[in-house]
Design a protein around this motif. Sequence first.
Motif, short mmCIF file in Angstrom:
data_model
loop_
_atom_site.label_atom_id
_atom_site.label_comp_id
_atom_site.label_asym_id
_atom_site.label_seq_id
_atom_site.Cartn_x
_atom_site.Cartn_y
_atom_site.Cartn_z
N PRO A 25 0.81 -1.23 0.00
CA PRO A 25 0.00 0.00 0.00
C PRO A 25 0.84 1.28 0.00
CG PRO A 25 -0.76 -1.50 1.70
CD PRO A 25 0.50 -2.07 1.14
N ILE A 26 1.97 1.26 0.68
CA ILE A 26 2.85 2.44 0.70
C ILE A 26 3.38 2.71 -0.71
CG2 ILE A 26 5.04 3.34 1.56
CD1 ILE A 26 4.42 1.87 4.20
N LEU A 27 3.77 1.69 -1.42
CA LEU A 27 4.25 1.84 -2.79
C LEU A 27 3.14 2.38 -3.70
CD1 LEU A 27 6.56 1.35 -4.81
CD2 LEU A 27 5.60 -0.92 -5.19
N ALA A 28 1.92 1.89 -3.54
CA ALA A 28 0.80 2.37 -4.35
C ALA A 28 0.54 3.86 -4.09
CB ALA A 28 -0.45 1.55 -4.07
N ILE A 29 0.60 4.27 -2.83
CA ILE A 29 0.36 5.67 -2.47
C ILE A 29 1.45 6.56 -3.06
CG2 ILE A 29 0.32 7.28 -0.52
CD1 ILE A 29 -1.11 5.06 1.07
N VAL A 30 2.70 6.12 -2.99
CA VAL A 30 3.82 6.90 -3.54
C VAL A 30 3.65 7.07 -5.05
CG1 VAL A 30 6.30 6.83 -4.00
CG2 VAL A 30 5.45 6.35 -1.70
N LEU A 31 3.26 6.02 -5.75
CA LEU A 31 3.07 6.10 -7.20
C LEU A 31 1.91 7.03 -7.56
CD1 LEU A 31 3.70 2.42 -8.32
CD2 LEU A 31 5.18 4.41 -8.65
N MET A 32 0.83 7.01 -6.77
CA MET A 32 -0.30 7.90 -7.04
C MET A 32 0.09 9.36 -6.85
SD MET A 32 -3.75 5.94 -5.70
CE MET A 32 -3.41 6.33 -4.01
N PHE A 33 0.82 9.66 -5.77
CA PHE A 33 1.25 11.03 -5.53
C PHE A 33 2.22 11.51 -6.61
CE2 PHE A 33 0.02 10.52 -0.95
CZ PHE A 33 -0.94 11.52 -0.96
#
Length: 140
Positions: A9-17
């Motif tokens: 989930p942290i990786l997904a959030i970083v990619l979205m930002f």
Amino acid sequence: MNLIILLLPILAIVLMFRSQKKRQSQMQQMQTALEPGAGVRTIGGLYARVKAVNEETVELEIAPGVVSHFTKSAIAAVMDPADYDAIINGRPAEDEPVDAVDAVDAEIEPVAAEPLSFTKDDAAKGDAKAEAEGGAPASK
């Protein structure tokens, strides 16, 4: 195993930002590149020409002599002069052959103009004519 559950989930959030920041920087570049005379499309689909650029607003000429004020964030795209001209004036693109359109129009056979009828007698004649030609009668 628990580490993967936390990192995904942290990786997904970083990619979205990251993608959001990239999109914002592109919009910022486009808004700073606005200059008088450029053709633009607003977020509402309005095509216009830039008359003046202010700090937070843009004056757009939507018709000859008609100027409106829009915020810079309302500009969706700055268009190439050729594309803008093609859309506004309805001109075909240069690489599109105009003769192909004429050839398609030439293949269409003209339809004989027969007067329309609105009486039951004429409708019965039309049904008889359709049956004689091998077609199905019209529904009533």
